[in-house]
Scaffold this active site. Sequence first.
Site, mmCIF file in Angstrom:
data_model
loop_
_atom_site.group_PDB
_atom_site.id
_atom_site.type_symbol
_atom_site.label_atom_id
_atom_site.label_comp_id
_atom_site.label_asym_id
_atom_site.label_seq_id
_atom_site.Cartn_x
_atom_site.Cartn_y
_atom_site.Cartn_z
ATOM 1 N N CYS A 1 -23.215 49.632 -32.061
ATOM 2 C CA CYS A 1 -22.053 50.512 -31.889
ATOM 3 C C CYS A 1 -20.748 49.733 -31.811
ATOM 4 O O CYS A 1 -19.694 50.238 -32.206
ATOM 5 C CB CYS A 1 -22.227 51.380 -30.644
ATOM 6 S SG CYS A 1 -22.604 50.445 -29.143
ATOM 7 N N HIS B 1 -15.495 53.127 -28.058
ATOM 8 C CA HIS B 1 -15.332 51.672 -28.061
ATOM 9 C C HIS B 1 -14.033 51.337 -28.795
ATOM 10 O O HIS B 1 -13.845 51.723 -29.956
ATOM 11 C CB HIS B 1 -16.499 50.990 -28.766
ATOM 12 C CG HIS B 1 -17.785 50.989 -27.989
ATOM 13 N ND1 HIS B 1 -17.901 51.500 -26.720
ATOM 14 C CD2 HIS B 1 -19.024 50.518 -28.324
ATOM 15 C CE1 HIS B 1 -19.165 51.342 -26.302
ATOM 16 N NE2 HIS B 1 -19.845 50.744 -27.258
#
Length: 359
Positions: free
Chosen positions: A158, A251
């Site tokens: 990710c 993120h």
Amino acid sequence: MTEKLKVGILGGTGMVGQRFIALLEDHPWFEVTTIAASPRSAGKKYREAVGSRWKMDTPMPAAVQDITVMDVNEVEKVASQVDFVFSAVDMSKEEIKAIEEAYAKTETPVVSNNSAHRWTPDVPMVVPEINPGHMEVIEFQKKRLGTQKGFIAVKPNCSIQSYAPVLTAWKEFEPYEVVAATYQAVSGAGKTLKDWPEMEGNIIPYIGGEEEKSEKEPLRLWGGIKDGVIVPAESPAITCQCIRVPVLNGHTAAVFVKFRKVPTKEQLIEKLKGFCGLPQELGLPSAPKQFIQYLEEENRPQVAEDVDYEKGMGISVGRLREDTVYDWKFVGLSHNTVRGAAGGAILCAELLKAQGYIG
């Protein structure tokens, strides 16, 4: 498509398993018919097995609430119920390798969110907009496994989703040196802020294994197939710091880039806005129409404003400016459990179906 493919979720009670189930509700091609988890959950209705641990911000889909959870270790039994599986099991790396290969050998395609097989040489690790051609290595993998239909495909970590697509859009300018600092949400650890009170008002400058993945996995995406295996690219050189921050989802990356062919700001933005791939050309159900958006405001992208761009499947970029040491720097943002986890795996499965590997 008249009949939906029957999907199993391995590790369906965990956070990523829950995200798979939430995203697959009303999917036009796929239907969750089977959920498998650890022996302690087996035999319970899904709503009972999850109980108060449902972590999504949307209600548990009614269609799955009364599915009886199966034991993920009963491979033949689970595999007999489905056309393919998504894997989000919580085991050791060696256990994950073994169980995913066991499912593949039952002639069940496995699309995995896990990291265990990301460096298995004949397992494709794919962001569908970046390297859809890597799925061709599946034919070599099937020969090794002795299967006709069964195989394993994985999506990458990710943490790289907020900058690897950006660098891909800029490849003609030949980036050769990259510094990235990622600021990663707590859901990347399978937790919420409620689960992790020590994260409140805090950051933790260490996420086990994350920096190595962030530095090496983009090179595998940009590599090629040679003699039946994926050979990673040799450049750009990437160095990373990965930091856990008190954010639920999203993120963020602060990235510095040196180019062999130094572009203008206008050229860089044009490449971002025009970047698309095979998912967009094919109109895959989960594909964002605009993969990367560029935000002109000085204070964007922000998690609160931008993490759900294109239903969490798009990438947001801002603060592109010249640097005094490197050529250019920018900030990128991606949704770590949608594009970076379950959603990215679902898009991989859609691509595999469109390419004829899943049916």
